[in-house]
Motif scaffolding. Structure first.
Motif, mmCIF file in Angstrom:
data_model
loop_
_atom_site.group_PDB
_atom_site.id
_atom_site.type_symbol
_atom_site.label_atom_id
_atom_site.label_comp_id
_atom_site.label_asym_id
_atom_site.label_seq_id
_atom_site.Cartn_x
_atom_site.Cartn_y
_atom_site.Cartn_z
ATOM 1 N N LEU A 1 -9.624 -11.382 -3.914
ATOM 2 C CA LEU A 1 -10.332 -10.152 -4.270
ATOM 3 C C LEU A 1 -10.430 -9.223 -3.061
ATOM 4 C CD1 LEU A 1 -13.164 -11.422 -6.618
ATOM 5 C CD2 LEU A 1 -10.819 -10.769 -7.151
ATOM 6 N N PHE A 2 -10.475 -9.793 -1.875
ATOM 7 C CA PHE A 2 -10.284 -9.041 -0.637
ATOM 8 C C PHE A 2 -8.874 -9.316 -0.149
ATOM 9 C CE2 PHE A 2 -9.971 -9.912 3.958
ATOM 10 C CZ PHE A 2 -10.030 -8.609 4.439
ATOM 11 N N ASP A 3 -8.085 -8.268 0.039
ATOM 12 C CA ASP A 3 -6.723 -8.442 0.539
ATOM 13 C C ASP A 3 -6.256 -7.149 1.201
ATOM 14 O OD1 ASP A 3 -3.955 -8.868 0.964
ATOM 15 O OD2 ASP A 3 -3.902 -10.304 -0.689
ATOM 16 N N PRO A 4 -6.153 -7.130 2.533
ATOM 17 C CA PRO A 4 -5.756 -5.901 3.228
ATOM 18 C C PRO A 4 -4.270 -5.582 3.148
ATOM 19 C CG PRO A 4 -6.181 -7.638 4.816
ATOM 20 C CD PRO A 4 -6.564 -8.193 3.472
ATOM 21 N N ALA A 5 -3.515 -6.284 2.287
ATOM 22 C CA ALA A 5 -2.102 -5.938 2.080
ATOM 23 C C ALA A 5 -1.933 -4.902 0.982
ATOM 24 C CB ALA A 5 -1.296 -7.192 1.743
ATOM 25 N N VAL A 6 -3.034 -4.353 0.454
ATOM 26 C CA VAL A 6 -2.969 -3.456 -0.707
ATOM 27 C C VAL A 6 -2.930 -1.980 -0.308
ATOM 28 C CG1 VAL A 6 -4.167 -5.124 -2.158
ATOM 29 C CG2 VAL A 6 -5.484 -3.339 -0.983
ATOM 30 N N GLY A 7 -2.552 -1.680 0.924
ATOM 31 C CA GLY A 7 -2.555 -0.296 1.374
ATOM 32 C C GLY A 7 -1.697 0.631 0.526
ATOM 33 N N GLY A 8 -0.589 0.131 0.013
ATOM 34 C CA GLY A 8 0.262 0.948 -0.845
ATOM 35 C C GLY A 8 -0.444 1.332 -2.136
ATOM 36 N N LEU A 9 -1.240 0.425 -2.673
ATOM 37 C CA LEU A 9 -2.000 0.706 -3.887
ATOM 38 C C LEU A 9 -3.099 1.729 -3.601
ATOM 39 C CD1 LEU A 9 -2.380 -0.077 -6.871
ATOM 40 C CD2 LEU A 9 -3.989 -1.847 -6.081
ATOM 41 N N VAL A 10 -3.762 1.596 -2.450
ATOM 42 C CA VAL A 10 -4.792 2.555 -2.061
ATOM 43 C C VAL A 10 -4.186 3.955 -1.959
ATOM 44 C CG1 VAL A 10 -6.480 3.181 -0.297
ATOM 45 C CG2 VAL A 10 -6.086 0.767 -0.831
ATOM 46 N N ALA A 11 -3.001 4.040 -1.364
ATOM 47 C CA ALA A 11 -2.322 5.327 -1.244
ATOM 48 C C ALA A 11 -1.939 5.879 -2.612
ATOM 49 C CB ALA A 11 -1.090 5.188 -0.360
ATOM 50 N N ALA B 1 -15.252 9.220 -16.289
ATOM 51 C CA ALA B 1 -15.868 8.100 -15.580
ATOM 52 C C ALA B 1 -15.584 8.200 -14.088
ATOM 53 C CB ALA B 1 -15.339 6.781 -16.124
ATOM 54 N N ARG B 2 -16.521 7.733 -13.302
ATOM 55 C CA ARG B 2 -16.340 7.714 -11.845
ATOM 56 C C ARG B 2 -15.553 6.473 -11.453
ATOM 57 N NH1 ARG B 2 -21.066 8.867 -7.533
ATOM 58 N NH2 ARG B 2 -21.025 10.781 -8.763
ATOM 59 N N LEU B 3 -14.424 6.655 -10.779
ATOM 60 C CA LEU B 3 -13.585 5.550 -10.322
ATOM 61 C C LEU B 3 -13.691 5.467 -8.804
ATOM 62 C CD1 LEU B 3 -10.407 6.254 -12.511
ATOM 63 C CD2 LEU B 3 -12.365 4.784 -13.046
ATOM 64 N N GLY B 4 -14.276 4.380 -8.316
ATOM 65 C CA GLY B 4 -14.489 4.219 -6.891
ATOM 66 C C GLY B 4 -13.248 3.776 -6.144
ATOM 67 N N HIS B 5 -13.367 3.798 -4.805
ATOM 68 C CA HIS B 5 -12.213 3.524 -3.937
ATOM 69 C C HIS B 5 -11.934 2.043 -3.754
ATOM 70 C CE1 HIS B 5 -15.508 2.796 -1.164
ATOM 71 N NE2 HIS B 5 -14.664 2.325 -0.264
ATOM 72 N N ILE B 6 -12.814 1.166 -4.253
ATOM 73 C CA ILE B 6 -12.571 -0.271 -4.147
ATOM 74 C C ILE B 6 -11.668 -0.684 -5.303
ATOM 75 C CG2 ILE B 6 -13.588 -2.546 -4.029
ATOM 76 C CD1 ILE B 6 -14.341 -0.763 -1.709
ATOM 77 N N LEU B 7 -10.486 -1.198 -4.972
ATOM 78 C CA LEU B 7 -9.478 -1.519 -5.990
ATOM 79 C C LEU B 7 -9.425 -3.018 -6.254
ATOM 80 C CD1 LEU B 7 -6.632 0.833 -4.724
ATOM 81 C CD2 LEU B 7 -8.421 1.332 -6.402
ATOM 82 N N ASP B 8 -9.146 -3.356 -7.495
ATOM 83 C CA ASP B 8 -9.017 -4.751 -7.911
ATOM 84 C C ASP B 8 -7.539 -5.137 -7.838
ATOM 85 O OD1 ASP B 8 -8.885 -7.199 -9.224
ATOM 86 O OD2 ASP B 8 -10.357 -6.640 -10.749
ATOM 87 N N PRO B 9 -7.152 -6.002 -6.890
ATOM 88 C CA PRO B 9 -5.732 -6.367 -6.772
ATOM 89 C C PRO B 9 -5.166 -7.043 -8.015
ATOM 90 C CG PRO B 9 -6.974 -7.066 -4.828
ATOM 91 C CD PRO B 9 -7.977 -6.680 -5.877
ATOM 92 N N ARG B 10 -6.006 -7.610 -8.839
ATOM 93 C CA ARG B 10 -5.535 -8.301 -10.046
ATOM 94 C C ARG B 10 -5.040 -7.317 -11.102
ATOM 95 N NH1 ARG B 10 -11.112 -11.349 -10.971
ATOM 96 N NH2 ARG B 10 -11.675 -9.128 -10.759
ATOM 97 N N THR B 11 -5.668 -6.169 -11.170
ATOM 98 C CA THR B 11 -5.343 -5.181 -12.202
ATOM 99 C C THR B 11 -4.648 -3.951 -11.648
ATOM 100 O OG1 THR B 11 -7.465 -4.036 -11.978
ATOM 101 C CG2 THR B 11 -7.369 -5.919 -13.498
#
Length: 359
Positions: A117-127, A261-271
């Motif tokens: 649920l915490f994974d700092p490899a998700v930078g591409g998804l954040v972008a 709806a408000r979508l926050g900056h915390i992303l779920d790597p599963r979805t």
């Protein structure tokens, strides 16, 4: 675990940390305050009763350290991390500074402990979601469904990043590092160590609302307030020596969905989607890195996974405000915090020990 009754107000509610204003008055030790702009927000270092020479030396070193980490860790402005991400995208191994190597090594067991649920490899998804910015709310279009599906199918993980001396590599070109969910915890740990080394024993470090404290022998705890950023005060906590209070939520960094709806900056790597169900999470712990990581992981876990993950991480003190404006609080956190809501029991208490370390 306890849950406070929801209010009748239709608005969302969320938690924000606001350092209580401590004025130097009659009988109170004088304070010195230094402010720095790093990691996209203001870092405030507040000192009490520090020797002026030691304080000056400590603050000068802290400033240099934080600015160096800013140049090494920034997720989207030119930095060592963006250079490493470009190499990963090209399928190349790359040299990395010691501080980034240390982040990768520390992140791996924390990612496993949080079941990814915490994974700092998700930078591409954040972008892809547009969260590599300092301007909110985000107005750009959301990523397409096929983009998100492709990312999920080839989901990168920090455990897939190899460390060979001072070189990093990965077999997954989608791996893009973003240490936003642990950088402030690691930086806070570094700042407290520097202050202690310079003889500073009474300080409060506030990094964008995430706070860590030093309290000398016989000193007063630092009072930190828990505020609802939409107005009002939820309560407060007194921080003891070495304690950290970290929070995350959807109240500052967000975008609106087409349905409003408000979508926050915390992303779920599963979805590959913004996490749903929580408005904010607060964690109190003597380890600022764990507090930082746990706040984000609990937010992703949501109300249904809050108790299970808090128990897995052995978090004595944690709370979540849900999208339904209900407050979920561990037993130890309820004992430490002064809450202005009247908690009501719901199910067995989440009791992981009498202190906030979960012992």
């Amino acid at each position: 675990m306890r849950r406070a009754a929801s209010t009748s107000e239709p608005r969302r509610a969320a938690l924000a940390l606001a350092t209580a204003l401590l004025l130097a008055g009659c009988g109170a030790p004088p304070e010195r305050v230094e402010q720095l702009h790093v990691f996209g927000s203001i870092t405030e270092v507040r000192l009490r009763s520090a020797d002026p020479g030691e304080a000056q030396a400590a603050l000068a070193e802290v400033s240099a350290q934080l600015n160096q980490r800013h140049r090494e860790w920034h997720a989207w402005k030119p930095s060592d991390v963006t250079r490493i991400n470009a190499a990963f995208a090209a399928g190349q191994a790359v040299e990395a500074p010691d501080s980034v190597i240390a982040l990768v090594e520390r992140a791996k067991p924390l990612s496993e402990a949080t079941e990814g649920l915490f994974d700092p490899a998700v930078g591409g998804l954040v972008a892809a979601w547009g969260f590599h910015t300092s301007t909110f709310p985000i107005q750009t279009p959301p990523p397409r469904a096929d983009e998100l599906r492709a990312w999920r199918d080839q989901r990168p993980r920090i455990t897939g990043v190899r460390v060979d001396g001072h070189r990093l590599s990965t077999d997954n070109p989608r791996t893009q590092l973003d240490f936003g969910a642990m950088a402030e915890g690691v930086a806070s740990e570094m700042v407290l160590a520097t202050l202690r080394r310079h003889g500073v024993t009474d300080a409060l470090v506030n990094m964008g609302g995430d706070v860590t404290a030093l309290v000398g022998d016989g000193g007063r705890p630092w009072r930190v307030e828990l505020r609802d950023p939409f107005g009002g005060l939820l309560g407060g906590v007194e921080l003891r020596d070495g304690e950290a209070l970290f929070s995350t939520g959807n109240y500052n960094k967000f975008r609106q969905s087409q349905a409003g709806a408000r979508l926050g900056h915390i992303l779920d790597p599963r979805t590959a989607q913004p996490a749903r169900g929580a408005a904010s999470v607060v964690v109190l712990h003597p380890d600022p890195v764990l507090a930082d990581v746990a706040a984000s992981a609990l937010f992703v876990a949501g109300p249904s996974g809050f108790e299970r993950l808090a128990r897995r991480l052995r978090l004595g003190c944690a709370m979540m405000l849900t999208d339904e404006n209900e407050l979920m609080v561990t037993t130890a956190m309820a004992a430490r915090a002064t809450l202005l809501r009247d908690p009501v029991p719901l199910g067995p208490p989440l009791d992981l020990g009498e202190d906030c370390s979960g012992r």
